[in-house]
Design an enzyme around this catalytic site. Sequence first.
Site, PDB file in Angstrom:
ATOM      1  N   GLY A  85       0.855  -1.194   0.000  1.00  0.00           N
ATOM      2  CA  GLY A  85       0.000   0.000   0.000  1.00  0.00           C
ATOM      3  C   GLY A  85       0.886   1.237   0.000  1.00  0.00           C
ATOM      4  O   GLY A  85       2.018   1.207  -0.496  1.00  0.00           O
ATOM      5  N   ARG A  86       0.353   2.315   0.611  1.00  0.00           N
ATOM      6  CA  ARG A  86       1.098   3.572   0.582  1.00  0.00           C
ATOM      7  C   ARG A  86       2.468   3.449   1.240  1.00  0.00           C
ATOM      8  O   ARG A  86       3.480   3.903   0.703  1.00  0.00           O
ATOM      9  CB  ARG A  86       0.287   4.665   1.298  1.00  0.00           C
ATOM     10  CG  ARG A  86      -0.938   5.102   0.543  1.00  0.00           C
ATOM     11  CD  ARG A  86      -1.823   5.953   1.417  1.00  0.00           C
ATOM     12  NE  ARG A  86      -2.527   5.106   2.348  1.00  0.00           N
ATOM     13  CZ  ARG A  86      -3.847   5.051   2.470  1.00  0.00           C
ATOM     14  NH1 ARG A  86      -4.601   5.839   1.753  1.00  0.00           N
ATOM     15  NH2 ARG A  86      -4.417   4.242   3.334  1.00  0.00           N
TER      16      ARG A  86
ATOM     17  N   ARG B 233      -2.642  -8.285  -1.260  1.00  0.00           N
ATOM     18  CA  ARG B 233      -3.927  -8.923  -1.568  1.00  0.00           C
ATOM     19  C   ARG B 233      -4.266  -8.764  -3.039  1.00  0.00           C
ATOM     20  O   ARG B 233      -4.712  -9.678  -3.696  1.00  0.00           O
ATOM     21  CB  ARG B 233      -5.039  -8.294  -0.712  1.00  0.00           C
ATOM     22  CG  ARG B 233      -5.162  -8.934   0.651  1.00  0.00           C
ATOM     23  CD  ARG B 233      -6.147  -8.203   1.497  1.00  0.00           C
ATOM     24  NE  ARG B 233      -5.790  -6.767   1.575  1.00  0.00           N
ATOM     25  CZ  ARG B 233      -6.354  -5.907   2.403  1.00  0.00           C
ATOM     26  NH1 ARG B 233      -7.300  -6.296   3.205  1.00  0.00           N
ATOM     27  NH2 ARG B 233      -5.992  -4.638   2.435  1.00  0.00           N
ATOM     28  N   THR B 234      -4.039  -7.549  -3.567  1.00  0.00           N
ATOM     29  CA  THR B 234      -4.264  -7.366  -4.998  1.00  0.00           C
ATOM     30  C   THR B 234      -2.975  -6.874  -5.659  1.00  0.00           C
ATOM     31  O   THR B 234      -2.233  -6.085  -5.070  1.00  0.00           O
ATOM     32  CB  THR B 234      -5.366  -6.314  -5.264  1.00  0.00           C
ATOM     33  OG1 THR B 234      -5.159  -5.233  -4.365  1.00  0.00           O
ATOM     34  CG2 THR B 234      -6.752  -6.869  -5.065  1.00  0.00           C
TER      35      THR B 234
ATOM     36  N   ARG C 206       1.530  -4.395  12.574  1.00  0.00           N
ATOM     37  CA  ARG C 206       0.761  -4.548  13.807  1.00  0.00           C
ATOM     38  C   ARG C 206       1.248  -5.785  14.540  1.00  0.00           C
ATOM     39  O   ARG C 206       1.631  -6.771  13.903  1.00  0.00           O
ATOM     40  CB  ARG C 206      -0.730  -4.765  13.507  1.00  0.00           C
ATOM     41  CG  ARG C 206      -1.537  -3.501  13.333  1.00  0.00           C
ATOM     42  CD  ARG C 206      -1.793  -2.778  14.664  1.00  0.00           C
ATOM     43  NE  ARG C 206      -2.594  -1.592  14.479  1.00  0.00           N
ATOM     44  CZ  ARG C 206      -2.119  -0.373  14.153  1.00  0.00           C
ATOM     45  NH1 ARG C 206      -0.835  -0.164  13.985  1.00  0.00           N
ATOM     46  NH2 ARG C 206      -2.951   0.643  14.000  1.00  0.00           N
TER      47      ARG C 206
ATOM     48  N   GLU D 162       1.067  -5.696  22.979  1.00  0.00           N
ATOM     49  CA  GLU D 162       1.837  -4.540  23.443  1.00  0.00           C
ATOM     50  C   GLU D 162       0.968  -3.638  24.333  1.00  0.00           C
ATOM     51  O   GLU D 162      -0.254  -3.619  24.155  1.00  0.00           O
ATOM     52  CB  GLU D 162       2.385  -3.742  22.239  1.00  0.00           C
ATOM     53  CG  GLU D 162       1.300  -3.145  21.352  1.00  0.00           C
ATOM     54  CD  GLU D 162       1.863  -2.454  20.110  1.00  0.00           C
ATOM     55  OE1 GLU D 162       2.670  -3.064  19.388  1.00  0.00           O
ATOM     56  OE2 GLU D 162       1.453  -1.298  19.881  1.00  0.00           O
TER      57      GLU D 162
ATOM     58  N   HIS E 202       6.596   0.948  19.127  1.00  0.00           N
ATOM     59  CA  HIS E 202       5.515   1.416  18.256  1.00  0.00           C
ATOM     60  C   HIS E 202       5.652   2.923  17.960  1.00  0.00           C
ATOM     61  O   HIS E 202       4.751   3.713  18.270  1.00  0.00           O
ATOM     62  CB  HIS E 202       4.143   1.104  18.876  1.00  0.00           C
ATOM     63  CG  HIS E 202       3.038   1.050  17.857  1.00  0.00           C
ATOM     64  ND1 HIS E 202       1.952   0.222  17.970  1.00  0.00           N
ATOM     65  CD2 HIS E 202       2.858   1.736  16.692  1.00  0.00           C
ATOM     66  CE1 HIS E 202       1.144   0.398  16.934  1.00  0.00           C
ATOM     67  NE2 HIS E 202       1.680   1.315  16.144  1.00  0.00           N
ATOM     68  N   ILE E 203       6.787   3.262  17.342  1.00  0.00           N
ATOM     69  CA  ILE E 203       7.071   4.686  17.065  1.00  0.00           C
ATOM     70  C   ILE E 203       7.105   4.976  15.561  1.00  0.00           C
ATOM     71  O   ILE E 203       7.675   5.975  15.132  1.00  0.00           O
ATOM     72  CB  ILE E 203       8.413   5.135  17.703  1.00  0.00           C
ATOM     73  CG1 ILE E 203       9.573   4.215  17.267  1.00  0.00           C
ATOM     74  CG2 ILE E 203       8.306   5.176  19.220  1.00  0.00           C
ATOM     75  CD1 ILE E 203      10.951   4.784  17.588  1.00  0.00           C
ATOM     76  N   GLY E 204       6.483   4.098  14.768  1.00  0.00           N
ATOM     77  CA  GLY E 204       6.525   4.259  13.307  1.00  0.00           C
ATOM     78  C   GLY E 204       6.235   5.680  12.848  1.00  0.00           C
ATOM     79  O   GLY E 204       6.955   6.234  12.022  1.00  0.00           O
TER      80      GLY E 204
END
Length: 331
Positions: free
Chosen positions: A160-161, A182-183, A243, A272, A290-292
Amino acid sequence: MKNSINRPRILITHPIFQEGLDRLEQHCDIEYIGDRPAYSPQELLEKLSDKEGALFTPSEKVTSDILQQAKNLKIISNIAVGYNNFDLEAMTQKNIMGTNTPDVLTDTTADLGFALLMATARRMSESERWMRNGQWLKWELGGMLGVDVHHTTLGIMGMGRIGQALAKRALGFDMKIIYHNRTRLSADVESEYQAKYVDKETLLKQADHVILVMPYSPESHHFIGARELELMKPTATLINIARGGIVDDQALASALKNNRIFAAGLDVFEGEPDLISELLQVPNIVLTPHIGSASKMTRYAMMNLAIDNLLAGLHGEKPKNLLNPEAFQRL
Ligand code: GLV
């Protein structure tokens, strides 16, 4: 906080920046969590019973249970791109709109993904721990040997993005890009990133570095487990910026302990902020909490976009990042 009749009542379940509170106070009556611990599901149920809107984060789960008494609730705005904390079906049934914050965090999250990849391949956390322990006595030809990132094959799961932003960075490192999604992407986009579509198994077998950027759903639960880790090269790294729960952390800890793969870089964890002790015991891992999307600019942009979505929904306009348009149409 001001109180008047025609101002919508909203719940804010997580501390936000003062500028955001100031913006919202111009339009709404706010119940704000402040410094107290997270609301329990029972508290959320009670607090939503007299609210028209709410600002949530991925830490708060929206289940049909907590919506039971939410008679006036029109919108829950998530400060995150991921919305696996939403039961969208339950929300749509009750005509409650859900929104998220895509786009504004794409590059910042891709930067973190690439940083984690490099830190993992080049053993940066392990090296620093070793130095801090006073173990560095001399330069050694064979000291702290890692694996290369440049001129290797990057396997992107989820194109994705953020996946595409990673591909863009990888091209600068002369990497070969394979992806699974998925696609399949259009031929134009594939050629822009020189990315080759492959099935999951081929990606795991061929990639020197596997990076996970797909959304979490019941179908992607433990998408990477013992069987998948077994398919990877022993010299490969696994990076998860998607995730917790997409990787079976227990199986990963055991693969790292047995050097089944070279190393892992994780920004997200099953359950988490708790993480299993086995992950803390293996040296070949880089951990971030979790600092993306955690640059100041981006976190402000996420907050402001979430507020834009919330205010639009409360004012009867269609929010920009509406996830369930059916809920808007039926209002
Ligand atoms: C953070 O994890 C997000 O989904 O934005």
